[in-house]
Design an enzyme around this catalytic site. Sequence first.
Site, PDB file in Angstrom:
ATOM      1  CG  HIS A   1      46.009  39.388  43.479  1.00 30.00           C
ATOM      2  ND1 HIS A   1      46.843  38.707  42.625  1.00 30.00           N
ATOM      3  CD2 HIS A   1      45.002  38.520  43.765  1.00 30.00           C
ATOM      4  CE1 HIS A   1      46.362  37.489  42.413  1.00 30.00           C
ATOM      5  NE2 HIS A   1      45.235  37.352  43.096  1.00 30.00           N
ATOM      6  CD  GLU A   2      42.435  38.699  46.580  1.00 28.99           C
ATOM      7  OE1 GLU A   2      41.396  38.400  45.947  1.00 28.99           O
ATOM      8  OE2 GLU A   2      43.386  37.903  46.717  1.00 28.99           O
TER       9      GLU A   2
ATOM     10  CG  HIS B   1      40.423  38.039  41.759  1.00 35.63           C
ATOM     11  ND1 HIS B   1      40.507  37.242  40.633  1.00 35.63           N
ATOM     12  CD2 HIS B   1      41.389  37.589  42.605  1.00 35.63           C
ATOM     13  CE1 HIS B   1      41.474  36.351  40.802  1.00 35.63           C
ATOM     14  NE2 HIS B   1      42.029  36.551  41.981  1.00 35.63           N
TER      15      HIS B   1
ATOM     16  CG  HIS C   1      37.116  39.024  35.927  1.00 35.24           C
ATOM     17  ND1 HIS C   1      37.798  37.831  35.974  1.00 35.24           N
ATOM     18  CD2 HIS C   1      36.520  39.056  34.714  1.00 35.24           C
ATOM     19  CE1 HIS C   1      37.613  37.184  34.828  1.00 35.24           C
ATOM     20  NE2 HIS C   1      36.835  37.899  34.054  1.00 35.24           N
TER      21      HIS C   1
END
Length: 676
Positions: free
Chosen positions: A464-465, A468, A471
């Site tokens: 998940h991290e 990010h 991104h």
Amino acid sequence: MNNPLLEPFDQAPFEHIENEHFKPAFLQAIEQARKEIDQIVDNPEPPTFKNTLEALDFSGKQLDRVSSIFFNLNSAETNEEIQKIAQEISPLLSEFNNDITLNEKLFQKVKSVYEQMDKLNLTPEQQTLLEKRYKSFSRNGANLDEAGKKRLREIDAELSKLKLKFGENVLAETNKFEMHLTEEADLAGLPEGAKEAAAQLAKSKDKEGWLITLDYPSYIPFMKYADNRELRKKLSLAFGSKGFHGDDLDNQENVLQIVSLRHERANLLGYPTHADFVLEERMAETPKKVLDFLNELLDKAKPAAIREFNQLASFAKDTDGIEQLEKWDSAYYSEKLKQQLFNLDDEKLKPYFKLENVIDGVFKVAEKLFGLTFKEVSDVEKYHEEVKTYEVYDREEQFIALFYADFHPRPGKRGGAWMTSYKSQYTINGDNSRPHISNVCNFTKPTETKPSLLTFNEVTTLFHEFGHGLHGMLANTTYPSLSGTSVYWDFVELPSQIMENWCYEKEALELFAFHYETGELIPMELVAKIKESSTFQEGMATLRQLSFGFLDMAWHAADPSAIQNVKTFETKAFEGTNLFPDTPGTCMSTAFGHIFQGGYSSGYYSYKWAEVLDADAFAYFKEKGIFNTEVADKFKEHVLSKGGTENPMKLYKRFRGAEPQIEPLLERAGLIKKVG
């Protein structure tokens, strides 16, 4: 004094920074940024996009760098001195930001360009920058009279201090609590790895026996496995009462002041509530849309949640004669029921998820999807010896980003997991300046006999991290304020949440899920069970997430002036989502850092909103192949690289060809039957 923060630097000079460098660096960087603003304001030329908007976006770069280093350290490696500096600096930064947004001459220049927008032949990114900047002035008081502007400054300075104090109290409460156990019988049920970690923690503090704390790697295994119900209760009450003891670390008054000031600020700017103010700049647009969305999911999830709760309550009664299921029973009996239904135990999975292998796995997934390679380097300065540093390259071996990774809990580090940046990506004078991105987590530490072995939940957190992180790393825009994760808050979780999907896929697990001792690949029947169990208690999990969204909206979507009691108010907000009886002496709001310290006020719904996007987007990957480079290229081109340069729904539709549908999420969660 030689101050490394005031010398030119590209990479953060962590190993040369002392705490006394920060305040002088802030003061000088603020002064420098003021001069840059003055140059824009005093420019005798007529205002243009270039000499006003562009100049404004590239101003204050040194201040941005100093701020990012300081506030990231305040989260990941803080101490009392840093916290004290934060309390001194935050009002100064708030005042400086107000000086920009309340600068009448500057606003008039921006307004002048804004009014000519249709004639300027701007690119979509330039148009977004202009609209966003104009709105940021009007949303921060540029149209107020002098008295209004003065009050706004006072509110912002006060809020910046209150939010810091809130977070400091939660961290202090977390660090203060220790459950010191000296009888081995009290650890019955706990896996060997968790017992060893507790013994190691006790030893590190010169204590006999075992120490259990409120840090997640300590707290969660105890709540999930410890047979001693009274000790689970004790730990649960400590966790649930952070900031709620009526002492100097109590956050009740901070909560009431924060919501009151936010409401006053929104009213001052012409909005009925703080939520109306926030949601104007979100995909959801209005509080009504958010509440409709939450209620639609509640209708779908609640029947499943009640069934699951009743099943769990019956199981606990049949197993141990538990008459009333309490919050401190939930994780324990859920784990036992899950083992019975699926014969799947987190402890059986952990040997296949050695931290180093999972890191390697997420890198391989990024390589297969986006052509990225990660090269660990030792010549980058770090703020702590545990931090790992990587240079990131693309298929053409072009440098893409610098990546920092910090995985284990420490006393100076707040709980949870997050992505942040030390330097944004931007393009200036034809030079594409690449970003410096960081992932910070709190995973189980290695022990004397075992490496760091992750629970499956920690594996999904890492992915998940890292989403990010991608991104931020793959950002490819012109302006720093639109780069990377600088997007609408209910869009920012799409890149992170979509990455979690690969953790459930055989093709991805085959890249990294090897037993740390034997090197054996994770058995495919375990993979099948992971997938099968992924919808286990999904109704209850959905209800829990929705309850946080409803609580957030309760605090921020109405006038809070009549609220007398934080706990009473919270209890009412939870009414429609409650499964467990209320626990006296506990309060969620006083430790709800996401909305009272972080940026999620009126935005907690965005996790679920982004789940709709990520389930719909991953359905596209599944249709074409989870490592299909054509779909991955489209995702990179229209989502990951574009940052906040255009409206997120436009970007999403370019990637997917249509607006997102809610059905893939409901199907994935097992809340409706899969069609076809």
